[in-house]
Design a protein around this motif. Structure first.
Motif, mmCIF file in Angstrom:
data_model
loop_
_atom_site.group_PDB
_atom_site.id
_atom_site.type_symbol
_atom_site.label_atom_id
_atom_site.label_comp_id
_atom_site.label_asym_id
_atom_site.label_seq_id
_atom_site.Cartn_x
_atom_site.Cartn_y
_atom_site.Cartn_z
ATOM 1 N N ARG A 72 0.837 -1.208 0.000
ATOM 2 C CA ARG A 72 0.000 0.000 0.000
ATOM 3 C C ARG A 72 0.863 1.247 0.000
ATOM 4 N NH1 ARG A 72 -3.014 -2.994 3.846
ATOM 5 N NH2 ARG A 72 -2.046 -1.808 5.558
ATOM 6 N N LYS A 73 1.889 1.266 0.847
ATOM 7 C CA LYS A 73 2.765 2.444 0.926
ATOM 8 C C LYS A 73 3.586 2.609 -0.362
ATOM 9 C CE LYS A 73 3.241 2.999 5.892
ATOM 10 N NZ LYS A 73 2.790 4.399 5.825
ATOM 11 N N ALA A 74 4.028 1.483 -0.938
ATOM 12 C CA ALA A 74 4.784 1.554 -2.188
ATOM 13 C C ALA A 74 3.912 2.117 -3.302
ATOM 14 C CB ALA A 74 5.308 0.171 -2.568
ATOM 15 N N ARG A 75 2.649 1.727 -3.349
ATOM 16 C CA ARG A 75 1.741 2.264 -4.361
ATOM 17 C C ARG A 75 1.550 3.769 -4.168
ATOM 18 N NH1 ARG A 75 -3.174 3.782 -6.010
ATOM 19 N NH2 ARG A 75 -3.984 2.880 -7.978
ATOM 20 N N GLN A 76 1.365 4.193 -2.924
ATOM 21 C CA GLN A 76 1.207 5.622 -2.645
ATOM 22 C C GLN A 76 2.448 6.404 -3.089
ATOM 23 O OE1 GLN A 76 0.430 5.599 1.562
ATOM 24 N NE2 GLN A 76 -1.649 4.764 1.332
ATOM 25 N N LEU A 77 3.617 5.828 -2.817
ATOM 26 C CA LEU A 77 4.869 6.475 -3.216
ATOM 27 C C LEU A 77 5.000 6.511 -4.732
ATOM 28 C CD1 LEU A 77 7.574 7.721 -2.485
ATOM 29 C CD2 LEU A 77 8.494 5.415 -2.163
ATOM 30 N N LEU A 78 4.605 5.438 -5.400
ATOM 31 C CA LEU A 78 4.636 5.395 -6.864
ATOM 32 C C LEU A 78 3.745 6.484 -7.446
ATOM 33 C CD1 LEU A 78 5.412 3.976 -9.528
ATOM 34 C CD2 LEU A 78 3.569 2.351 -9.116
ATOM 35 N N ARG A 125 7.680 -9.937 -13.639
ATOM 36 C CA ARG A 125 7.585 -11.311 -13.158
ATOM 37 C C ARG A 125 6.223 -11.644 -12.555
ATOM 38 N NH1 ARG A 125 11.974 -12.729 -8.748
ATOM 39 N NH2 ARG A 125 10.544 -11.556 -7.407
ATOM 40 N N GLN A 126 5.650 -10.696 -11.817
ATOM 41 C CA GLN A 126 4.442 -11.024 -11.058
ATOM 42 C C GLN A 126 3.362 -9.954 -11.110
ATOM 43 O OE1 GLN A 126 7.592 -11.289 -8.183
ATOM 44 N NE2 GLN A 126 6.253 -10.444 -6.599
ATOM 45 N N CYS A 127 3.530 -8.964 -12.003
ATOM 46 C CA CYS A 127 2.521 -7.893 -12.171
ATOM 47 C C CYS A 127 2.211 -7.227 -10.837
ATOM 48 C CB CYS A 127 1.238 -8.433 -12.796
ATOM 49 S SG CYS A 127 1.451 -9.165 -14.430
ATOM 50 N N ASP A 128 3.223 -7.018 -10.021
ATOM 51 C CA ASP A 128 2.998 -6.541 -8.655
ATOM 52 C C ASP A 128 4.285 -5.931 -8.108
ATOM 53 O OD1 ASP A 128 1.682 -6.062 -6.297
ATOM 54 O OD2 ASP A 128 1.110 -8.153 -5.934
ATOM 55 N N LEU A 188 0.908 -0.765 -13.632
ATOM 56 C CA LEU A 188 1.327 -1.444 -12.410
ATOM 57 C C LEU A 188 0.417 -0.958 -11.294
ATOM 58 C CD1 LEU A 188 3.200 -3.246 -10.735
ATOM 59 C CD2 LEU A 188 4.683 -1.263 -10.392
ATOM 60 N N LEU A 189 -0.291 -1.883 -10.655
ATOM 61 C CA LEU A 189 -1.233 -1.542 -9.589
ATOM 62 C C LEU A 189 -2.232 -0.498 -10.069
ATOM 63 C CD1 LEU A 189 1.270 -1.379 -6.581
ATOM 64 C CD2 LEU A 189 -0.080 -3.332 -7.366
ATOM 65 N N ASP A 190 -2.652 -0.641 -11.324
ATOM 66 C CA ASP A 190 -3.641 0.227 -11.962
ATOM 67 C C ASP A 190 -3.133 1.657 -12.173
ATOM 68 O OD1 ASP A 190 -6.123 -0.134 -13.180
ATOM 69 O OD2 ASP A 190 -7.186 0.955 -11.600
ATOM 70 N N ILE A 191 -1.814 1.825 -12.240
ATOM 71 C CA ILE A 191 -1.206 3.134 -12.481
ATOM 72 C C ILE A 191 -0.452 3.062 -13.802
ATOM 73 C CG2 ILE A 191 0.391 4.882 -11.597
ATOM 74 C CD1 ILE A 191 0.032 3.439 -8.833
ATOM 75 N N ARG A 192 -0.680 4.028 -14.679
ATOM 76 C CA ARG A 192 0.023 4.020 -15.970
ATOM 77 C C ARG A 192 1.440 4.541 -15.784
ATOM 78 N NH1 ARG A 192 -0.460 7.450 -21.459
ATOM 79 N NH2 ARG A 192 -1.165 9.071 -20.026
#
Length: 436
Positions: A251-257, A283-286, A379-383
């Motif tokens: 969750r935090k990595a997505r926010q940072l991304l 490798r894992q879409c994540d 990645l995680l629904d972010i372009r």
């Protein structure tokens, strides 16, 4: 026998002569022929627009050759009574676009067929269906339409269907594209755009509101879908970490991304997923749950001095600065216990490389990659962008066994592409090793 061989030789010579004449005719038309349109594109466009006029949404021209000619004719007055655009198009296929969420595409096909057109569609599995209904059969959508008028069967109208996805517009790849088509060689990702109406050669048509921006997007639109089958195989062998700690990091990595992307997008700085973040996508879409950071790559030619201030204004304080802009530059920013590492890439011959610096010894390292382009992905629904082709980039860094997780990765020794690159002089340490 000899006479028969002579006859055969003469016949072969005649055939070669005729083929040569056809070659000259196709590739070197006479002066008079050069000034004549090969196809009546204007008439075909007029017919298509007539059929389309009662449909729900706008059909707009996206054929690059036409759009470039429209830009050339910005000061063109339609009252001059001359055909300045459509009469100079010699392509066998002319491309239009339509927004797939605004019009019933099956109804479009039906109407054109009733109007005497031959209409063929290309379908594709909805790329978002696995997210909305995991385990269900994928829903197919129409992504391309090909129209032909029986009066001009040699001319094709290609309609590209744009679908909204996660804040952008997506177009699909055509499985067997031809050189006559301007779109479809790859899937595409476009910023959401509006259209406007203009009159060209006596026809009222629609085009992207900013033609120049659309053409720029087209040149940089290549989109790569994450390989969900590969991700499923990976998680079958290495089950996903579902612990609260892993989920919290993701969750935090997505926010940072999201935040890092916002800052760099606002500055107009292109970046891509690099290192472990790129590996996780491929490798894992994540996000890799044990990586503890997010990694971006930026070409050094795209560096802007404002990056540090912009990141700090966004709530990402500077953690360290290594190297200098001319050599091995690297930035790192903090977001709690997660950090954003930005590696700057330099071009050298037929390779690209980014640097690393050991803060305790001043040792310099170089990570070498084959040259690459950039493609869009999710990645995680972010372009975001990734290197493409991606696998050579991954293998350069992680070797042929990139599909096997390595949780105790050492950035100085484990990378397959790491090379010694000298040592920073101690007199420069204050400049090239700044830790906060």
């Amino acid at each position: 026998m000899r006479r028969w061989q002579i006859v055969k030789c003469l016949g072969l010579i005649c055939v070669i002569f005729v083929l040569f004449q056809f070659f000259l005719w196709f590739h070197f038309p006479s002066k008079g022929d050069r000034d004549l349109p090969t196809y009546d594109v204007k008439q075909m466009v007029k017919k298509v627009l007539t059929v389309w006029k009662d449909l729900e949404d706008t059909l707009f021209v996206i054929e690059p050759e036409i759009l470039y000619k429209i830009l050339e004719q910005e000061n063109y007055s339609d009252n001059e009574g001359r055909c300045a655009v459509f009469c100079h198009i010699t392509r066998k296929a002319v491309t239009f676009g339509v927004f797939g969420h605004r019009v019933a595409i099956p109804m479009v096909l039906s109407k054109f067929r009733r109007s005497g057109f031959a209409a063929v569609d290309a379908k594709e599995d909805n790329p978002d269906s696995h997210l909305k209904n995991p385990g269900s059969s994928p829903h197919q959508i129409i992504t391309h339409i090909f129209l032909q008028d029986m009066e001009q069967p040699e001319l094709t109208i290609h309609v590209v269907v744009f679908y909204p996805r996660s804040g952008f517009l997506w177009t699909s790849q055509i499985q067997m594209p031809t050189s006559d088509l301007s779109f479809g060689a790859t899937a595409g990702a476009f910023d959401i755009f509006e259209t406007r109406s203009i009159t060209i050669d006596g026809l009222l048509i629609s085009v992207p509101k900013s033609i120049r921006h659309f053409l720029h997007m087209k040149q940089n639109s290549h989109f790569l879908e994450c390989n969900n089958d590969r991700a499923k195989m990976f998680y079958t062998q290495y089950p996903k970490d579902e612990t609260e700690e892993a989920q919290r990091f993701q969750r935090k990595a997505r926010q940072l991304l999201v935040k890092g992307k916002e800052v760099l997008d606002n500055l107009g700085v292109r970046f891509w997923l690099s290192s472990g973040t790129c590996l996780g996508w491929f490798r894992q879409c994540d996000i890799i749950s044990y990586s503890k950071d997010v990694d971006f790559g930026i070409w050094i030619k795209d560096h802007k001095p404002e990056i540090i201030d912009a990141m700090e204004r966004a709530g990402l304080p500077l953690k360290h600065v290594f190297g200098k802009v001319s050599d091995s530059y690297e930035l790192s920013f903090k977001a709690g216990e997660v950090k954003l590492d930005i590696f700057f890439f330099y071009e050298e011959g037929d390779t690209m490389w980014n640097g690393g610096t050991d803060a305790s010894s001043g040792e310099k390292l170089k990570y070498v990659f084959p040259k690459f382009d950039l493609c869009w992905t999710l990645l995680l629904d972010i372009r975001v962008r990734v290197p493409c082709p991606t696998q050579p980039y991954i293998e350069a860094n992680y070797g042929k066994q990139w599909d096997i997780p390595v949780k105790s990765w050492d950035w100085k020794s484990n990378a397959f592409n790491v090379r010694p690159n000298g040592v920073w002089p101690k007199s420069e340490w204050k400049e090239v090793i700044q830790v906060y």
